[in-house]
Design an enzyme around this catalytic site. Structure first.
Site, PDB file in Angstrom:
ATOM      1  N   LYS A 113       4.015  29.558  27.031  1.00 53.90           N
ATOM      2  CA  LYS A 113       5.381  29.861  26.587  1.00 53.90           C
ATOM      3  C   LYS A 113       5.948  31.094  27.260  1.00 53.90           C
ATOM      4  O   LYS A 113       7.142  31.162  27.534  1.00 53.90           O
ATOM      5  CB  LYS A 113       5.420  30.058  25.055  1.00 53.90           C
ATOM      6  CG  LYS A 113       5.384  28.760  24.293  1.00 53.90           C
ATOM      7  CD  LYS A 113       5.865  28.975  22.864  1.00 53.90           C
ATOM      8  CE  LYS A 113       5.827  27.662  22.079  1.00 53.90           C
ATOM      9  NZ  LYS A 113       6.197  27.855  20.669  1.00 53.90           N
ATOM     10  N   LYS A 197       3.607  16.977  27.625  1.00 53.82           N
ATOM     11  CA  LYS A 197       3.781  16.676  26.209  1.00 53.82           C
ATOM     12  C   LYS A 197       5.235  16.345  25.893  1.00 53.82           C
ATOM     13  O   LYS A 197       6.128  16.942  26.497  1.00 53.82           O
ATOM     14  CB  LYS A 197       3.377  17.920  25.403  1.00 53.82           C
ATOM     15  CG  LYS A 197       2.450  17.647  24.248  1.00 53.82           C
ATOM     16  CD  LYS A 197       2.116  18.934  23.523  1.00 53.82           C
ATOM     17  CE  LYS A 197       3.033  19.141  22.340  1.00 53.82           C
ATOM     18  NZ  LYS A 197       2.677  20.282  21.505  1.00 53.82           N
ATOM     19  N   LYS A 200      10.539  19.373  22.486  1.00 52.77           N
ATOM     20  CA  LYS A 200      11.950  19.613  22.171  1.00 52.77           C
ATOM     21  C   LYS A 200      12.624  20.437  23.257  1.00 52.77           C
ATOM     22  O   LYS A 200      13.839  20.458  23.357  1.00 52.77           O
ATOM     23  CB  LYS A 200      12.130  20.365  20.852  1.00 52.77           C
ATOM     24  CG  LYS A 200      10.924  20.464  19.982  1.00 52.77           C
ATOM     25  CD  LYS A 200      11.236  21.110  18.642  1.00 52.77           C
ATOM     26  CE  LYS A 200       9.943  21.413  17.919  1.00 52.77           C
ATOM     27  NZ  LYS A 200      10.042  21.615  16.506  1.00 52.77           N
TER      28      LYS A 200
END
Ligand code: TRP
Length: 335
Positions: A113, A197, A200
């Site tokens: 991230k 993956k 969102k």
């Protein structure tokens, strides 16, 4: 010591999608017959990266609506948002002092991230897994239903619990929480790239099926899902090096409840995916139609969702407060 308690959380960031549903939310409802369950909307985790305040509120209500639409019973179990229970932040601080920097430095989700810009990531993003451990331990939860990708965070929570128990000499104070991954489909991949993956934050909306997509959109996304130009496989070995095909079969299996072999046998050797995709679209639409409809019905009554969260918050606080009191005693805080 045989009592079990389930705790899990979903972040209110962006749209909920098929991956969240199959990897987590669907399981939440399934566990409530056999366990006492606490399901949290982790708004404090969400703000580890900047969130527009109005969007955060909307997304918080949407995740709560998804829990309800998936069939979680808010009366016999608890649905609440994290920030309503101050104990999460309080226990997280105590646990920040238990967790070691070396442990946190190994967390792959932070590395993913924060990316190359680590120096600019928030301190909260770095400490995120400690807050997650606090979420679970604040309720002395024994089981945590989450996707495969959360395995490392769960192991960290166990390490923190164990070290707290050892340091304070209270051997069985925190139970060591166990991960409950869904039997299949814990990892739903992007419809555009079978190696990423479903997420969102993927800029392409075609990469995911949102829980708010209508039937036409779902069908269109499945029809356009990436595959390859080979015929459908004859058996499970034929899925090797075909991540997109494997993902679609995985989704089919999770929604229809058939195992992969049965599905492969049904379509074996067909020279293109159109029949398979038509069936999968139909299955997805019939599965999600009622959930989407219920979610939009709930979202028209935000006052009701807020009342559910407030009531759940009060009941969560009642469980958390005595645990936190014991933690403070074990630490040696004067109160
Ligand atoms: N980190 C989890 C995720 O990204 C969300 C989460 C936060 C969570 N706190 C939790 C999950 C506690 C289970 C238990 O999916």
């Amino acid at each position: 010591m045989t009592a079990t308690r389930v705790f899990s959380g979903v972040q209110p960031t962006g749209n909920l999608h098929l991956g969240n549903y199959l990897g987590a939310v669907r399981n939440f409802a399934a566990l409530q017959d056999s366990h006492e369950c606490i399901y949290c909307v982790v708004d404090m985790h969400a703000i580890t990266v900047w969130q527009d305040p109005a969007a955060l509120k909307q997304a918080t209500l949407e995740v709560a609506a998804a829990y309800l639409a998936a069939g979680v019973d808010p009366e016999n179990h608890i649905i609440f948002n994290q920030s309503q229970v101050p104990g999460h932040a309080e226990l997280a601080w105590a646990l920040n002092c238990v967790a070691r920097i070396g442990w946190i430095n190994r967390m792959t989700q932070f590395k993913d991230k924060a990316g190359k810009n680590r120096e600019k990531a928030s301190v909260g993003l770095y400490a995120y897994p400690v807050l997650q451990a606090a979420d679970i331990l604040l309720y002395k939860a024994t089981h945590v239903p989450v996707g495969e990708d959360q395995k490392q965070h769960l192991e960290l929570a166990r390490d923190i619990a164990q070290k707290f128990n050892n340091d304070t000499g209270a051997q069985d104070f925190f139970p060591l929480p166990e991960i409950l991954t869904p039997p299949e489909a814990a990892r739903i991949m992007s419809l555009r790239d079978g190696s990423a993956k479903m997420s969102k934050s993927d800029p392409s909306d075609q990469s995911r099926i949102n829980l708010t997509d209508d039937a036409d959109t779902i069908a269109k996304k499945i029809r356009k899902a990436r595959t390859d130009s080979d015929p459908l496989p004859e058996n499970k070995d034929g899925l090797e090096n075909r991540p997109e095909v494997k993902n679609l079969i995985n989704i089919y299996s999770a929604l229809a409840g058939d195992d992969a072999e049965t599905i492969i046998a049904r379509y074996a050797g067909q020279d293109n995916f159109s029949g398979f995709k038509t069936d999968l679209a139909e299955i997805a639409v019939s599965h999600f139609g009622p959930i989407t409809a219920e979610m939009s019905r709930l979202m028209d009554d935000k006052v009701h969702i807020e009342a559910v969260l407030r009531d759940g918050g009060a009941r969560a606080r009642a469980i958390a407060e005595p645990v936190l009191r014991d933690v403070y005693d074990l630490i040696g805080f004067v109160r």
